[in-house]
Structure formats: C-alpha cells, structure tokens
Scaffold this motif. Structure first.
Motif, mmCIF file in Angstrom:
data_model
loop_
_atom_site.group_PDB
_atom_site.id
_atom_site.type_symbol
_atom_site.label_atom_id
_atom_site.label_comp_id
_atom_site.label_asym_id
_atom_site.label_seq_id
_atom_site.Cartn_x
_atom_site.Cartn_y
_atom_site.Cartn_z
ATOM 1 N N ILE A 1 1.762 4.984 0.519
ATOM 2 C CA ILE A 1 1.263 6.026 1.426
ATOM 3 C C ILE A 1 2.235 7.209 1.445
ATOM 4 C CG2 ILE A 1 0.052 4.381 2.909
ATOM 5 C CD1 ILE A 1 2.395 4.721 4.923
ATOM 6 N N LEU B 1 -4.658 5.080 -1.970
ATOM 7 C CA LEU B 1 -5.820 5.964 -1.989
ATOM 8 C C LEU B 1 -5.392 7.216 -2.738
ATOM 9 C CD1 LEU B 1 -7.044 5.537 1.702
ATOM 10 C CD2 LEU B 1 -8.035 4.549 -0.366
ATOM 11 N N HIS C 1 0.853 -1.188 0.000
ATOM 12 C CA HIS C 1 0.000 0.000 0.000
ATOM 13 C C HIS C 1 0.891 1.243 0.000
ATOM 14 C CE1 HIS C 1 -3.641 2.283 0.737
ATOM 15 N NE2 HIS C 1 -3.092 2.849 1.782
ATOM 16 N N GLY D 1 -12.370 2.271 -1.367
ATOM 17 C CA GLY D 1 -11.564 2.546 -0.192
ATOM 18 C C GLY D 1 -12.464 2.948 0.960
ATOM 19 N N MET D 2 -12.183 2.443 2.118
ATOM 20 C CA MET D 2 -12.966 2.774 3.316
ATOM 21 C C MET D 2 -11.994 3.110 4.431
ATOM 22 S SD MET D 2 -15.907 -0.178 3.095
ATOM 23 C CE MET D 2 -16.985 0.593 4.274
ATOM 24 N N GLY D 3 -12.434 3.875 5.398
ATOM 25 C CA GLY D 3 -11.568 4.250 6.492
ATOM 26 C C GLY D 3 -12.314 4.406 7.790
ATOM 27 N N LEU D 4 -11.582 4.379 8.852
ATOM 28 C CA LEU D 4 -12.116 4.569 10.201
ATOM 29 C C LEU D 4 -11.077 5.303 11.026
ATOM 30 C CD1 LEU D 4 -14.099 3.954 12.567
ATOM 31 C CD2 LEU D 4 -12.841 1.794 12.849
ATOM 32 N N ALA D 5 -11.396 6.501 11.454
ATOM 33 C CA ALA D 5 -10.492 7.253 12.317
ATOM 34 C C ALA D 5 -10.870 6.967 13.763
ATOM 35 C CB ALA D 5 -10.606 8.746 12.022
#
Length: 138
Positions: free
Chosen positions: A71, A109, A69, A132-136
C-alpha cells in the motif's frame, strides 16, 4: 536510484506521509487516519532527497505469515522516473522474502501509473478469477 537519494526503512513522519499521498494523487488521508495507520504496517520505508525532503514511500500490511498487501506506494511527481518507486518496492519485497515463511502471497491494487513498475517486479493481473473490491465507510 540516484546518489542524491537515501532509502530509510520505516514509515515517514506523519506530515510527509499526508503530503505524499496528496501530491502523488492518492486518496488524501486525514491526520487522524494517518496517525492511527502509519505505524500499523508490517513493513514500511521512505526515501529522502539530499535536501531532507521525503520524496517517496511504500508500506506493507500483513499477517507475518501468509498474506501481504502493498500500500501507499507514492513518489512526488517532480522526483518520478529516477528509480525511487523501484527502490521502495524492491526494499519491501526483499523484507517479505527475508522475514516471511516461503509461499507468502503478496498483492496490491495497481492504479494505471504504477502498473509497469509492478509488472517488472513479477506482479500479474488476477482478474477474472479475483477482482479487487472496496467499501468506503461513511
């Protein structure tokens, strides 16, 4: 990339990493986050201007076999459009091609400013099959 820049394999110093994230418009990281994560990448590189200033960077998270990935792709605004992002991405992808088994999956992303760069390197959108999914975590 112009001759007044030099690509260095490895992560930038912490202060430069934090500055690049802010200045390039990425989500700012704290010193604690940067210190913990900066050397946890599978691959990293940064670009030095002849003045000694770190002007660009990128990292790869990966398991070394199948998943990678990309980044932290960032270039200081005043140094953009000089081939720095292209040189960083090329170096990271070359490292994956050289050191990972055939068939590795590379993803990222893509924020709007970087999409043309990524497309030039062969990245394609995966939607609607994958999003794409995310969680903060607060």
């Amino acid at each position: 990339m112009h001759a007044d820049y030099r690509l260095v394999m490895g992560p930038p110093p912490l202060a430069d990493y934090l500055h690049l994230r802010r200045a390039a418009g990425l989500t700012p990281a704290t010193e604690e986050q940067g210190r913990a994560g900066l050397h946890g990448a599978w691959a990293a590189c940064h670009v030095l201007h002849e003045s000694g200033t770190v002007v660009g960077m990128g990292r790869v998270l990966g398991d070394g076999g199948w998943y990678f990935h990309v980044i932290d792709m960032a270039v200081l605004p005043e140094h953009q459009r000089r081939g720095i992002g292209d040189a960083v991405l090329t170096a990271l992808l070359d490292t994956i091609r050289r050191d990972a088994p055939p068939g590795a999956w590379v993803n990222l992303l893509a924020d709007a400013p970087g999409r043309r760069l990524y497309e030039r390197h062969g990245f394609t959108q995966t939607a609607p099959e994958s999003l794409g999914m995310g969680l903060a975590l607060g």
